[in-house]
Motif scaffolding. Structure first.
Motif, PDB file in Angstrom:
ATOM      1  N   MET A  68      45.454  42.045  -9.398  1.00  0.00           N
ATOM      2  CA  MET A  68      44.835  41.459  -8.211  1.00  0.00           C
ATOM      3  C   MET A  68      45.077  39.944  -8.186  1.00  0.00           C
ATOM      4  O   MET A  68      44.278  39.164  -8.668  1.00  0.00           O
ATOM      5  N   GLY A  69      46.181  39.547  -7.598  1.00  0.00           N
ATOM      6  CA  GLY A  69      46.544  38.132  -7.551  1.00  0.00           C
ATOM      7  C   GLY A  69      47.051  37.640  -8.898  1.00  0.00           C
ATOM      8  O   GLY A  69      47.022  38.376  -9.904  1.00  0.00           O
ATOM      9  N   THR A 200      50.823  35.148  -3.240  1.00  0.00           N
ATOM     10  CA  THR A 200      49.880  34.198  -2.636  1.00  0.00           C
ATOM     11  C   THR A 200      50.506  32.875  -2.204  1.00  0.00           C
ATOM     12  O   THR A 200      50.455  32.504  -1.033  1.00  0.00           O
ATOM     13  N   ARG A 209      46.114  39.915  -2.094  1.00  0.00           N
ATOM     14  CA  ARG A 209      45.796  39.925  -3.546  1.00  0.00           C
ATOM     15  C   ARG A 209      46.838  40.724  -4.323  1.00  0.00           C
ATOM     16  O   ARG A 209      46.508  41.392  -5.315  1.00  0.00           O
ATOM     17  N   SER A 238      46.566  46.722  -0.907  1.00  0.00           N
ATOM     18  CA  SER A 238      47.104  45.507  -1.539  1.00  0.00           C
ATOM     19  C   SER A 238      48.547  45.728  -1.981  1.00  0.00           C
ATOM     20  O   SER A 238      49.411  44.882  -1.770  1.00  0.00           O
TER      21      SER A 238
END
Ligand SMILES: Cc1ncc(COP(=O)(O)O)c(C=O)c1O
Length: 358
Positions: A68-69, A200, A209, A238
């Motif tokens: 997630m990111g 990002t 993300r 995502s």
């Protein structure tokens, strides 16, 4: 109890909320419709994301863990490698999460300096001198946040090899790398190199993300387990947008170049005008931020807070990167706002000579 990440508390409090934003470091948001439609329940998206990453970076699928990111990626690597009492060595100045996350997981932390006098380059000897018995990971950002400096592949290769002899892993946060070295990753530069990044910063796809870790194959199973603890199952949407973003990366980079055109010249002019009070190690022309030092040596946190409140302009205080008399200046805001923002900053930081009264 998790300790605060003071820089992120500051960023979440202010970024996006101040009229002239010279703090944010990512390319401005690319909307989902630039990427195409996704099916939110498409469970095949994760595999497509991994395959897209594998193609773009030439990394085996067995060496990839979606995250997630980049933030999630940092957590995945530390949670995979660290046990309580391990030692982690990080660069200074630094992006706070690279040490806070390790600290929160029970590691002890030390720093090695990246010096202004060396244009923030890394000296492998200096890093090795700070490695101890319990050191498990050395962490750097490349490009360097906050200065934008880029370490050469040769230096990374030498550093990784020396650390490997000591049984130490090298973690490299490559959140900004695509802007200067598209399609590349330091994962190829040493068997003990872990990297993390995301859609990002360079592509403007912060909202998905969609991040990743590249790591030795033997560590993949342990790394994938982290997701079970943190989110159970990460949202397929995502990965779906992540896969589209990777496939659209060249278009997104061209968009970034267009959005950034002409801004660096305004920043260079600002620094030239105030050269008696401000200095920096000029980052590569592909960077979207740099680290500016106030030659008066004063703590800039309060003046920056006043700049926010009274002048509606914000920069990222150096305090949060470990250097209180500096600030990170970014130029990803819209072109028309850069010059007025810099003028307001000059006033807020009292860079202009007081006009003699008549
Ligand atoms: C060096 C670095 N790594 C990671 C991040 C966070 O990236 P993401 O939004 O992909 O979690 C940032 C954000 O500022 C950053 O500067």
């Amino acid at each position: 109890v998790l300790p605060p990440i003071e820089y992120l508390d500051f960023a979440h409090r202010w970024y996006g909320d101040v009229r002239y934003d010279l703090a944010t470091s990512g390319i401005s948001t690319a909307n989902p419709d630039l990427l195409g439609a996704v099916d939110p329940s498409d469970l095949g998206s994760r595999q497509r994301f991994v395959q897209a990453l594998s193609r773009r970076y030439g990394v085996k699928e067995q060496e990839i863990a979606p995250a997630m990111g980049t933030s999630g990626g940092l957590f995945v690597v530390y949670a995979t490698l660290l046990s309580s009492g391990d030692h982690v060595l990080v660069e200074a100045p630094n992006y706070e999460p690279i040490w806070r996350v390790a600290q929160a997981l029970g590691a002890t932390i030390d720093r090695f300096e990246r010096r202004f006098a060396d244009a923030y380059d890394i000296d492998p000897d200096a890093v090795l001198a700070a490695v101890g018995e319990k050191t498990r990971v050395v962490t750097i950002t490349n490009p360097h946040n906050p200065t934008g400096a880029i370490v050469s592949d040769d230096t990374i290769r030498r550093l990784a090899a020396r650390l490997a002899e000591r049984g130490v892993s090298l973690l490299i946060d490559e959140a900004y790398l695509e802007l200067s070295k598209p399609r590349s990753t330091a994962r190829h530069l040493g068997a003990n190199v872990f990297t993390c990044s995301s859609a990002t910063k360079c592509w403007g796809v912060s909202w998905a993300r969609a991040g990743w870790v590249f790591l030795p194959e033997a560590m993949q199973a342990a790394a994938l387990r982290v997701e079970r603890y943190v989110v159970g199952m990460a949202p397929p949407v995502s990965w779906a947008y992540g896969a589209l973003a990777v496939d659209a990366a060249e278009t997104l980079l061209a968009r970034a170049v267009e959005l950034q055109a002409g801004k660096r010249a305004l920043v260079d002019a600002f620094l030239a005008e105030h050269a008696s009070l401000l200095t920096w190690a000029p980052p590569p022309m592909t960077s979207v931020f740099g680290f500016v030092r106030d030659l008066r040596g004063r703590d800039l946190l309060r003046p920056i807070e006043r700049a926010i409140a009274e002048h509606k302009v914000i920069v990222a205080p150096g305090t949060f990167f470990g250097e209180s008399s500096a600030f990170r200046l970014g130029w990803t805001t819209k072109h028309a706002d850069v010059e007025p923002g810099l003028d307001l900053l000059a006033r807020a930081l009292e860079l202009c000579e007081a006009r003699p009264s008549r």
